[in-house]
Design a protein around this motif. Structure first.
Motif, short mmCIF file in Angstrom:
data_model
loop_
_atom_site.label_atom_id
_atom_site.label_comp_id
_atom_site.label_asym_id
_atom_site.label_seq_id
_atom_site.Cartn_x
_atom_site.Cartn_y
_atom_site.Cartn_z
N PRO A 229 -5.26 -2.17 -7.51
CA PRO A 229 -5.62 -1.05 -6.65
C PRO A 229 -4.66 0.13 -6.83
CG PRO A 229 -5.76 -3.08 -5.42
CD PRO A 229 -5.12 -3.41 -6.73
N PHE A 230 -3.41 -0.16 -7.13
CA PHE A 230 -2.41 0.90 -7.35
C PHE A 230 -2.83 1.77 -8.54
CE2 PHE A 230 1.79 1.87 -9.53
CZ PHE A 230 2.09 2.98 -8.73
N GLU B 18 -1.76 3.05 1.99
CA GLU B 18 -1.99 1.78 2.68
C GLU B 18 -2.94 0.88 1.89
OE1 GLU B 18 -4.03 0.84 6.90
OE2 GLU B 18 -2.61 2.50 6.83
N TRP B 19 -3.93 1.50 1.24
CA TRP B 19 -4.90 0.71 0.48
C TRP B 19 -4.57 0.65 -1.00
CZ3 TRP B 19 -7.05 -2.72 3.11
CH2 TRP B 19 -7.34 -2.49 4.46
N ALA B 20 -3.88 1.65 -1.51
CA ALA B 20 -3.47 1.62 -2.92
C ALA B 20 -2.48 0.49 -3.16
CB ALA B 20 -2.84 2.95 -3.31
N LEU B 21 -1.73 0.09 -2.12
CA LEU B 21 -0.70 -0.93 -2.29
C LEU B 21 -1.11 -2.28 -1.67
CD1 LEU B 21 2.47 1.27 -1.61
CD2 LEU B 21 1.44 0.68 -3.81
N GLN B 22 -2.33 -2.37 -1.22
CA GLN B 22 -2.84 -3.61 -0.61
C GLN B 22 -3.73 -4.36 -1.61
OE1 GLN B 22 -2.53 -6.17 1.37
NE2 GLN B 22 -2.44 -4.94 3.24
N TYR B 23 -4.02 -5.62 -1.31
CA TYR B 23 -5.04 -6.33 -2.08
C TYR B 23 -6.33 -5.51 -2.08
CZ TYR B 23 -2.16 -10.54 -2.00
OH TYR B 23 -1.14 -11.45 -2.18
N GLY B 24 -7.13 -5.65 -3.14
CA GLY B 24 -8.32 -4.82 -3.26
C GLY B 24 -9.60 -5.61 -3.48
#
Lengths: 403, 403
Positions: free
Chosen positions: B278-279, B65-71
């Motif tokens: 983030p990925f 969820e966070w690896a593929l979201q804006y960071g």
């Protein structure tokens, strides 16, 4: 080194650094605990983690040697090929690899174009309100931005023409016009075909470069697809920007620009950090070529269409008379104008206290308007939370009206 | 749009664009068909495709969820945490998240620092010869670069001191000193501890910021690890740069800088494309936290140590008298000085004709030296090709000597 050490470098900062200013860590996860209508973040549940893992496995097995190596400075050939195929199929754009640069998100694409064209003090033209990233970019460049309003049919042509004539008369030239013709951020308005043609015609007359930002092209829920300004122009003036952030995964940071080959070479020259991640690019290329991207876009359209409708209904149910809002044909955003007497400067913090995050209108303008406006994103919160959050917001607006 | 369309934007280019110039697609794959000693590319066979695929699977399953979201704009918290743990363990650096920015490779780190400090016309100090990326970055910034020679013990202290005094006397200040203390690129020289201490002392006396580029820290094959300038300084003047490109995968484009918190905030402000992937960051963090990174670095040390020795032996066997070269304690590069009468301007194309790619010395200098020098990288070609390639090169040098 402790945070208390003074910074001996501060006195040596460049003019550019002083214009850009500092920035903190700003972590999107801060929004996760709230009902957030704040940012254009994709729906967390829709992020295709299994498909990306599978695309990674396939891409590394097939071409790991190059996915993990340094890459071409203007973009990974695999991803460029997939992007060109997609643009031809969906946007009707005929272009070659020489017309493409892959960037770290669309935000880098815009930063490179601004770097390419703007000296401090230069005039640029921009829709207003517009994407806050553009506001920040043009301000940081030291540009003198002239605002062109946006209304029901999109960019206001009369103001644009008037502004161009005023510039001509005073012997000045604008470096570019920045616009978002589809489901504009933040207003949700779409520029009509007639206006698109007129904009291209004016651009050609005045030799005015156009930055066409089309981040939400694929996410249309109503109405017909309109031709891009890029396809309407044949003079090499249009730079057409997009991103995989909204339709694949924002966290991959993959954006792109299509433009005339000399502009691409110049943007590549300014892209001083080298090629954008060959790793992420290979994964994205596999995600696209396998057909997963097309399927995913279909699912996203259904998802966001429904969220848009839910938010529109909730606004109808919860907002007091005197509140108006837009009905976007696509994208992520609804633009709300508050009733007289309600200020977002009070509403935004009050709303956050109640667990609802909204985006104040004034950050979308260059010259201090928008105190009575807010942008609501329906992409991040789920439908029960959209209903709950809009109810809370409606109550707060009513409260402010009576005090 | 065809390549033949003239570029109507050219007359509108900014001063920055004119300084940076255009750049083409430059694809590293072009080197793959040759025996290439040209670039600091990691060994293709060593790129950990299976481990990266596995790290991706785990990272996406756990935190997709966070690896593929804006960071976060200054860097992904997961990767920052792993980097800090690594720096504490290996470099003895005590730092917190406020001291870190994650960048698109070390090249973006350098670009941001240059942006932060340099106005056109400013004086900067740099080792010379030095990394061609730095030569390009300082030139593009319009800096007046003063060269500090590098020799057996590293950066030449006397010249540095003299240059600083000259600047003081003429009322000027240098914006920074750029150096690569370990296995310098291109010379392979390492700056001694005594000189490191003296450099820090001079920097503190003159309030001179230091860019310490340590891209190859982990790849030492001989001699003792020396303290970084960052740990020797307590005044906040040192910006310590590194990268995951050489020890994990160049294609992930993950670099970093450790510096005082105000500098980090300023670099983040200038990083206009938003947070670095983030990925890729989540994948790299998992690669590090699982212990795979440590194992991989051990394997790489063995691999490159052996390649270095093979190239040194091949030079011994193939080069005519009058040729000299360095013996690096780590890194990827050997620096060769050709016998009198041999010019790299003839040798490089002749060598490429025979399928061997070398890096001409002159691209590592700011003011036109290096015609009799070459940099050889032993990272990309395998050992049979190293032997074969150096033999071809030796024959060409001999040939040029007799003509």
């Amino acid at each position: 080194m402790a945070d208390t050490v003074t910074n001996p470098l501060a006195e040596l900062y460049s003019e550019r650094a002083r214009r850009f200013g500092e920035r903190g860590m700003s972590n999107p996860r801060d929004s996760a605990a709230l009902i957030s209508f704040f940012a254009g973040f994709p729906d967390p549940g829709s992020l295709p983690r299994n498909d990306v893992a599978e695309a990674t496995r396939v891409a590394l097995e097939r071409d790991g040697e190059w996915a993990l190596q340094y890459g071409a400075s203007s973009g990974d050939p695999e991803l460029v090929r997939e992007l060109l195929a997609k643009l031809k199929r969906d946007q009707g754009i005929q272009a070659g690899a020489e017309n493409v640069i892959i960037t770290n998100g669309a935000s880098q694409a815009l930063a490179l174009i601004v770097d390419m064209l703007v000296n401090p003090g230069d005039v640029v033209l921009s829709e207003a309100p517009t994407w806050m990233g553009a506001v920040r970019a043009f301000d940081a460049a030291g540009a003198e931005t002239r605002e062109i309003p946006v209304n029901e049919g999109g960019l206001d042509i009369d103001t644009l023409e008037q502004e161009l004539n005023t510039l001509s008369e005073t012997g000045r030239r604008a470096k570019f016009l920045y616009l978002i013709p589809n489901f504009q951020n933040p207003t949700g308005f779409t520029t009509t075909l007639e206006r698109r043609k007129k904009i291209v015609q004016l651009a050609q007359t005045h030799n005015l470069p156009i930055i066409e930002d089309d981040a939400y092209f694929d996410l249309r829920y109503a109405g017909d697809t309109l031709p891009t300004l890029y396809t309407l122009d044949d003079s090499g003036l249009v730079m057409y920007m997009g991103t995989f952030s909204k339709i694949m995964a924002a966290g991959m940071r993959l954006g792109w620009t299509i433009a005339n080959p000399a502009v691409i070479r110049q943007m590549t020259g300014l892209k001083s950090e080298g090629g954008t991640s060959p790793f992420a690019s290979h994964v994205a290329a596999e995600f696209a070529s396998s057909g997963t991207l097309t399927e995913h876009v279909h699912e996203l359209r259904t998802l966001y269409h429904s969220r848009r409708d839910t938010m529109l209904k909730a606004l109808e149910a919860s907002m007091p008379a005197g509140t108006t809002w837009t009905t976007p044909e696509g994208g992520f955003f609804i633009w709300v104008t508050l009733p007289d007497g309600v200020s977002v400067r009070e509403l935004a913090p009050a709303s956050k206290d109640k667990g609802v995050e909204i985006c104040p209108g004034f950050i979308f303008y260059f010259h201090g308007k928008g105190d009575n406006q807010i942008r609501l994103s329906y992409s991040f919160a789920d439908e029960p939370n959209i209903q709950k959050g809009i109810k809370i917001l409606g109550d707060l607006v009513k409260e402010q009206l009576t005090t």
